[in-house]
Design a protein around this motif. Structure first.
Motif, short mmCIF file in Angstrom:
data_model
loop_
_atom_site.label_atom_id
_atom_site.label_comp_id
_atom_site.label_asym_id
_atom_site.label_seq_id
_atom_site.Cartn_x
_atom_site.Cartn_y
_atom_site.Cartn_z
N GLN B 29 0.74 -1.07 -0.05
CA GLN B 29 -0.06 0.00 0.13
C GLN B 29 0.89 1.18 -0.04
N SER B 30 1.92 1.14 0.90
CA SER B 30 2.74 2.31 1.01
C SER B 30 3.43 2.82 -0.36
N ARG B 32 2.30 2.15 -3.30
CA ARG B 32 1.64 2.68 -4.11
C ARG B 32 0.86 3.87 -3.89
N TRP B 33 0.83 4.18 -2.55
CA TRP B 33 0.37 5.61 -2.35
C TRP B 33 1.78 6.68 -2.63
#
Lengths: 73, 172
Positions: B29-30, B32-33
């Motif tokens: 997630q990190s 991607r963000w």
């Protein structure tokens, strides 16, 4: 003992800041969803990323079709 | 923190009171963000995430916001998986109700399973780990379902399956 809210791996932390007016709005809509604000933020970030990726894929497909049309024409 | 009027967002002047939230992310997630934040020209994921939530809320409200329901303790009539109709004590906000238990029926206190029911027909809509998820699904469905007096064919005015499926996948 209370169960952890994020039982899965939560390796990296980000700080998100907002003024009180915005955070009150977030709290309201997060409450309707039944989520804490950080989880709501994470969901929104994932959803936003998915939408960006879909838009980019759509753009790339359109570009590819346009190039094929130009190649044929 | 000093006294003063609220400064415009982003200027960070003296006296600006802010709330801070810590968002946990997996490595995937990190990454991607961070990629999304850089692509949009934001210096930090925190700033980007706040804009992402505002955009998400805007779309959500444009699509039709869920209806906040008022829940109270009462009796829920549910048609269980074996076909029997039972009246179980639970929380109700007509036309929805939920009880502590699965589709097999009520189970003992301390077990973390809650089942949402459409009261007019007793139909089981979904089983979740937290009561809050039942309430969120009911709020979303209230937007598309009308109150039904039990006569004629069962609503909804819109197929609830995609909404239920989305809540079940988000609840994991």
């Amino acid at each position: 003992m209370a169960l952890p809210m994020w039982p899965d791996d939560h390796v990296i932390k980000f700080n998100v800041r907002a003024n009180y007016k915005r955070s009150a709005l977030w709290r309201y809509w997060a409450g309707i969803k039944g989520l804490p604000i950080p989880v709501f933020l994470a969901q929104a970030a994932d959803s936003y990323c998915e939408r960006q990726e879909r838009d980019r894929e759509r753009w790339e497909r359109a570009e590819k079709r346009r190039k094929e049309r130009e190649g044929r024409g | 923190m000093g006294e003063g009027g609220e400064a415009p967002e982003g200027t960070g002047g003296e006296g600006v009171k802010v709330a801070t939230f810590t968002v946990h992310a997996t490595a995937g997630q990190s990454a991607r963000w961070k990629q999304a934040a850089e692509a949009e020209g934001y210096g930090s994921v925190g700033t980007w995430a706040s804009r992402a939530l505002d955009a998400y809320l805007k779309l959500w409200l444009a699509a039709g916001a869920p209806v906040p329901l008022s829940w109270s303790w009462g009796t829920v009539r549910a048609v269980l998986q074996d076909g029997t109709a039972q009246e179980i004590r639970g929380w109700i906000a007509p036309p929805f109700g939920f009880y502590r238990g699965s589709g097999d029926g009520k189970i003992r206190r301390g077990t973390k399973v809650f089942t949402l029911v459409y009261i007019p027909t007793g139909r089981l809509l979904g089983t979740f780990r937290y009561a809050a998820h039942c309430k969120a699904l009911a709020s979303d469905l209230a937007r598309v379902w009308v109150r039904w007096d039990g006569a004629g064919a069962e609503p909804p005015s819109q197929d609830p399956a995609p909404i239920v499926a989305r809540h079940l996948s988000e609840a994991k």
